[in-house]
Design an enzyme around this catalytic site. Structure first.
Site, PDB file in Angstrom:
ATOM      1  N   THR A  43     -37.746  -5.268 -62.377  1.00 29.81           N
ATOM      2  CA  THR A  43     -38.755  -6.280 -62.726  1.00 29.81           C
ATOM      3  C   THR A  43     -39.678  -5.796 -63.843  1.00 29.81           C
ATOM      4  O   THR A  43     -40.492  -6.577 -64.331  1.00 29.81           O
ATOM      5  CB  THR A  43     -39.617  -6.703 -61.509  1.00 29.81           C
ATOM      6  OG1 THR A  43     -40.327  -5.575 -61.027  1.00 29.81           O
ATOM      7  CG2 THR A  43     -38.777  -7.337 -60.428  1.00 29.81           C
ATOM      8  N   GLY A  45     -40.737  -5.618 -67.114  1.00 32.20           N
ATOM      9  CA  GLY A  45     -40.407  -6.405 -68.298  1.00 32.20           C
ATOM     10  C   GLY A  45     -39.739  -7.730 -67.969  1.00 32.20           C
ATOM     11  O   GLY A  45     -39.417  -8.519 -68.848  1.00 32.20           O
ATOM     12  N   HIS A  46     -39.502  -8.010 -66.701  1.00 32.10           N
ATOM     13  CA  HIS A  46     -38.855  -9.274 -66.275  1.00 32.10           C
ATOM     14  C   HIS A  46     -39.750  -9.941 -65.236  1.00 32.10           C
ATOM     15  O   HIS A  46     -39.478  -9.823 -64.045  1.00 32.10           O
ATOM     16  CB  HIS A  46     -37.487  -8.990 -65.670  1.00 32.10           C
ATOM     17  CG  HIS A  46     -36.649 -10.218 -65.446  1.00 32.10           C
ATOM     18  ND1 HIS A  46     -36.685 -10.949 -64.295  1.00 32.10           N
ATOM     19  CD2 HIS A  46     -35.755 -10.840 -66.244  1.00 32.10           C
ATOM     20  CE1 HIS A  46     -35.820 -11.957 -64.371  1.00 32.10           C
ATOM     21  NE2 HIS A  46     -35.247 -11.905 -65.540  1.00 32.10           N
ATOM     22  N   PHE A  47     -40.699 -10.587 -65.526  1.00 34.47           N
ATOM     23  CA  PHE A  47     -41.358 -10.885 -66.788  1.00 34.47           C
ATOM     24  C   PHE A  47     -42.772 -10.355 -66.706  1.00 34.47           C
ATOM     25  O   PHE A  47     -43.352 -10.363 -65.621  1.00 34.47           O
ATOM     26  CB  PHE A  47     -41.377 -12.389 -67.028  1.00 34.47           C
ATOM     27  CG  PHE A  47     -39.994 -13.004 -67.086  1.00 34.47           C
ATOM     28  CD1 PHE A  47     -39.220 -12.881 -68.232  1.00 34.47           C
ATOM     29  CD2 PHE A  47     -39.467 -13.685 -65.998  1.00 34.47           C
ATOM     30  CE1 PHE A  47     -37.954 -13.448 -68.294  1.00 34.47           C
ATOM     31  CE2 PHE A  47     -38.199 -14.246 -66.054  1.00 34.47           C
ATOM     32  CZ  PHE A  47     -37.438 -14.127 -67.207  1.00 34.47           C
ATOM     33  N   VAL A  52     -40.482 -11.383 -61.406  1.00 34.60           N
ATOM     34  CA  VAL A  52     -39.471 -12.046 -60.591  1.00 34.60           C
ATOM     35  C   VAL A  52     -38.177 -11.224 -60.615  1.00 34.60           C
ATOM     36  O   VAL A  52     -37.810 -10.657 -61.640  1.00 34.60           O
ATOM     37  CB  VAL A  52     -39.235 -13.496 -61.078  1.00 34.60           C
ATOM     38  CG1 VAL A  52     -38.664 -13.545 -62.479  1.00 34.60           C
ATOM     39  CG2 VAL A  52     -38.374 -14.273 -60.114  1.00 34.60           C
TER      40      VAL A  52
END
Length: 144
Positions: A43, A45-47, A52
């Site tokens: 997770t 960098g996501h986002f 998530v």
């Protein structure tokens, strides 16, 4: 089975071991669980600001849980690798701290192909489901 016992069956290791516990039920299905850590690598960098869990990670959690349906004698000489994903649906978001509960059922086994129906839930709500296909690849062909 706990993580230590699962490592005798699954080739995955941290940080890719995505099953904390698993039980083969009387009807032959498998029930597994994995609690998403507070700051998992997948997770980052996501986002940013909205961590998530990626859908592919949910599929991997279901896959690792589902491999437990394959007879152990086949896993001694073979590695179960993805052969396909069919009809996968993402029904809800999963976040760090959530406990993902997976139920898997063997649909068919005709080596080298194994087909499984899997469903992942968080707090009783379906977040992902679909048909997972595995190819049993001889370990000696992989150099294992």
């Amino acid at each position: 089975m706990d993580r230590e016992e699962l490592q005798n069956i699954l080739p995955h290791r941290a940080p890719m071991l995505l099953v904390d516990e698993s039980t083969v039920l009387e009807d032959g299905s498998v029930a597994s669980a994995y609690t998403i850590p507070e700051n998992p690598w997948f997770t980052q960098g996501h986002f940013p600001g909205y961590p998530v869990v990626p859908g592919v990670i949910l599929c991997e959690i279901m896959a690792q849980s589902s491999v437990l349906l394959i007879p152990r004698e086949l896993l001694v000489t073979n590695l179960a690798m993805y052969g396909g994903l069919d009809g996968v649906k993402f029904k809800g978001s999963v976040f760090p701290g959530d406990k993902v509960c997976v139920t898997s059922r063997l649909s068919s086994i005709r080596p080298p192909l194994v087909v499984v129906e899997a469903e992942a839930r968080v707090n009783g709500k379906v977040c992902c489901k679909g048909t997972l296909k595995f190819m049993l690849v001889p370990k000696d062909k992989l150099g294992l």
